[in-house]
Scaffold this active site. Structure first.
Site, PDB file in Angstrom:
ATOM      1  N   ARG A 259       3.208  39.916  13.407  1.00 55.02           N
ATOM      2  CA  ARG A 259       4.323  39.285  14.128  1.00 55.02           C
ATOM      3  C   ARG A 259       3.837  38.264  15.161  1.00 55.02           C
ATOM      4  NH1 ARG A 259       9.789  40.313  15.698  1.00 55.02           N
ATOM      5  NH2 ARG A 259      10.173  39.975  17.930  1.00 55.02           N
TER       6      ARG A 259
ATOM      7  N   LEU B   1      13.015  34.725  17.601  1.00 55.24           N
ATOM      8  CA  LEU B   1      12.696  35.877  16.754  1.00 55.24           C
ATOM      9  C   LEU B   1      13.560  37.050  17.198  1.00 55.24           C
ATOM     10  CD1 LEU B   1       8.793  35.758  16.597  1.00 55.24           C
ATOM     11  CD2 LEU B   1      10.283  35.796  14.612  1.00 55.24           C
ATOM     12  N   SER B   2      14.200  37.734  16.258  1.00 55.79           N
ATOM     13  CA  SER B   2      14.941  38.948  16.592  1.00 55.79           C
ATOM     14  C   SER B   2      13.968  40.092  16.868  1.00 55.79           C
ATOM     15  CB  SER B   2      15.877  39.334  15.444  1.00 55.79           C
ATOM     16  OG  SER B   2      16.925  38.402  15.311  1.00 55.79           O
ATOM     17  N   ALA B   3      14.485  41.159  17.439  1.00 61.32           N
ATOM     18  CA  ALA B   3      13.656  42.324  17.756  1.00 61.32           C
ATOM     19  C   ALA B   3      13.162  42.989  16.472  1.00 61.32           C
ATOM     20  CB  ALA B   3      14.465  43.323  18.584  1.00 61.32           C
TER      21      ALA B   3
ATOM     22  N   TYR C  50      14.949  43.522  12.537  1.00 58.72           N
ATOM     23  CA  TYR C  50      14.379  43.081  11.259  1.00 58.72           C
ATOM     24  C   TYR C  50      14.140  44.270  10.322  1.00 58.72           C
ATOM     25  CZ  TYR C  50      13.540  38.278  12.864  1.00 58.72           C
ATOM     26  OH  TYR C  50      13.689  36.985  13.303  1.00 58.72           O
TER      27      TYR C  50
END
Length: 376
Positions: free
Chosen positions: A38, A63-65, A69
């Site tokens: 990540r 970016l989502s957590a 995801y």
């Protein structure tokens, strides 16, 4: 949004925490998450924050957590050969993980509103293809991205097996999103503050399941144009006719991966330092609201193939024995470092596919083509 699990010291420990909290539940999803670090999708100065279970934004980059995801990947129920559309594709992190599962004969498209984010996504994709060990362990479906508002997709566009929307969708746009799906397809989206899975069971029938409460930024509505006509976003071609040369490369790589000792090994975790503190237990799905806690910043074909026409089976066995000895030597050296109290690091496995390609009696340009011109 995020904060549902403890931060990790590295990508593997973050995935361990997501597994322990039951956000990651399948081997397929776990392997995809472990294959891509990540932190590689963060700007260099912010990499230290990559393993926290938090969303991250810098300018237009988002970016989502990790927990979000994870739920998305599990809900999509991905399989090789499917078509996937990512609405709000961002950095390409999710699309790249999806591509590891879809394989070389899938379809992997993304629509992103901001042109600078598209450029960033292609930079990260190029870095992954050229430098990541994971690229040679999977059969990859490379994503393609286009600039535009996902609410302006051309009506004549093809439908997809799987669709994900990474922005909050209001009820008035739900039907629009549903029409992007094939019969039997799955749509995952944040709908009215709930991450929602919608399955198209028939031409006019649907099944809807709420997954978890979430908080997403809303979709950006299309701007009014002077002529009053919306700008139609043209998606990439759904199925391109592959050249014989490209198909041959895919087949040769698949054969080489499976020859000798079977499929390519997955990355192994060795010497990862585990913390003793207790991890957060996951809250019940129907009560936990994952708030928008952004970390704002100021700025393959079966059957063995010989390495050459005259190589004997014993030569192949010798090669496999050499690989085994190399692994054992690496492990002995690492054990020695561990006893000396040095910092523990993740083992970098031998890239067997690369070694097999380089050993083929072929011209160098052809070897590099088989390696996708990847750096060592």
């Amino acid at each position: 949004m995020g904060g549902a699990v403890s931060a990790g010291e590295d990508n593997d420990e973050l995935i361990d925490n997501l597994k322990e909290a039951q956000y990651i539940r399948s081997d397929l999803v776990e392997h995809a998450f472990r294959a891509i670090d990540r932190a590689d999708y963060y700007l260099e100065e912010f990499r230290d924050s990559a393993y926290k279970d938090l969303a991250w934004r810098h300018g237009n980059i988002h970016l989502s957590a990790p927990c979000i995801y994870s739920e998305v990947m599990e809900a999509l129920d991905l399989q090789p050969g499917l078509s996937f559309l990512n609405l709000g594709s961002g950095t390409g992190y999710l699309s790249t993980m999806v591509g590891l599962i879809l394989g070389p004969f899938g379809v992997n498209h993304g629509v992103e509103l901001h042109e600078d984010v598209i450029e960033y996504a292609y930079q990260k994709l190029d870095f992954f293809i050229k430098t990541s060990h994971s690229f040679d362990r999977f059969d990859f479906c490379e994503p393609s991205f286009v600039v535009g508002n996902c609410l302006e997709i051309a009506p004549e566009s093809k439908q997809y097996d799987r669709v994900y929307c990474g922005a909050g969708v209001q009820k008035e746009h739900e039907d629009y999103m549903r029409k992007l799906l094939k019969v039997g397809g799955i749509l995952v989206l944040p709908l009215e503050e709930k991450l929602t899975k919608i399955t198209r069971t028939g031409y006019n029938t649907w099944e809807t399941r709420k997954i978890i409460a979430v908080s997403f930024a809303p979709l950006v509505l299309p701007k009014h144009r002077e002529n009053g006509k919306p700008r139609a976003v043209s998606l990439p071609v759904m199925f391109e006719v592959r050249s014989l040369q490209d198909l041959a490369r895919i087949s040769i790589r698949q054969i080489l991966k499976k020859s000798g000792s079977g499929s390519m090994p997955l990355p192994r975790r060795t010497g990862s330092k585990r913390r003793n503190n207790l991890r957060h237990k996951r809250e019940p799905r129907d009560t936990a609201l994952l708030t928008n806690s952004y970390l704002f910043m100021s700025r393959l074909i079966p059957g063995p193939m010989d390495n050459n026409n005259n190589q004997s089976a014993s030569d192949n066995e010798d090669d496999d024995e050499d690989c085994r000895r190399a692994f054992e030597q690496e492990e002995r050296e690492e054990n020695g470092r561990r006893k000396e109290g040095s910092v523990l690091v993740s083992e970098i496995p031998l890239n067997i596919l690369r070694e097999r390609i380089l050993s083929l009696p072929l011209p160098e340009p052809l070897k590099m083509y088989l390696l996708y011109y990847r750096e060592k």
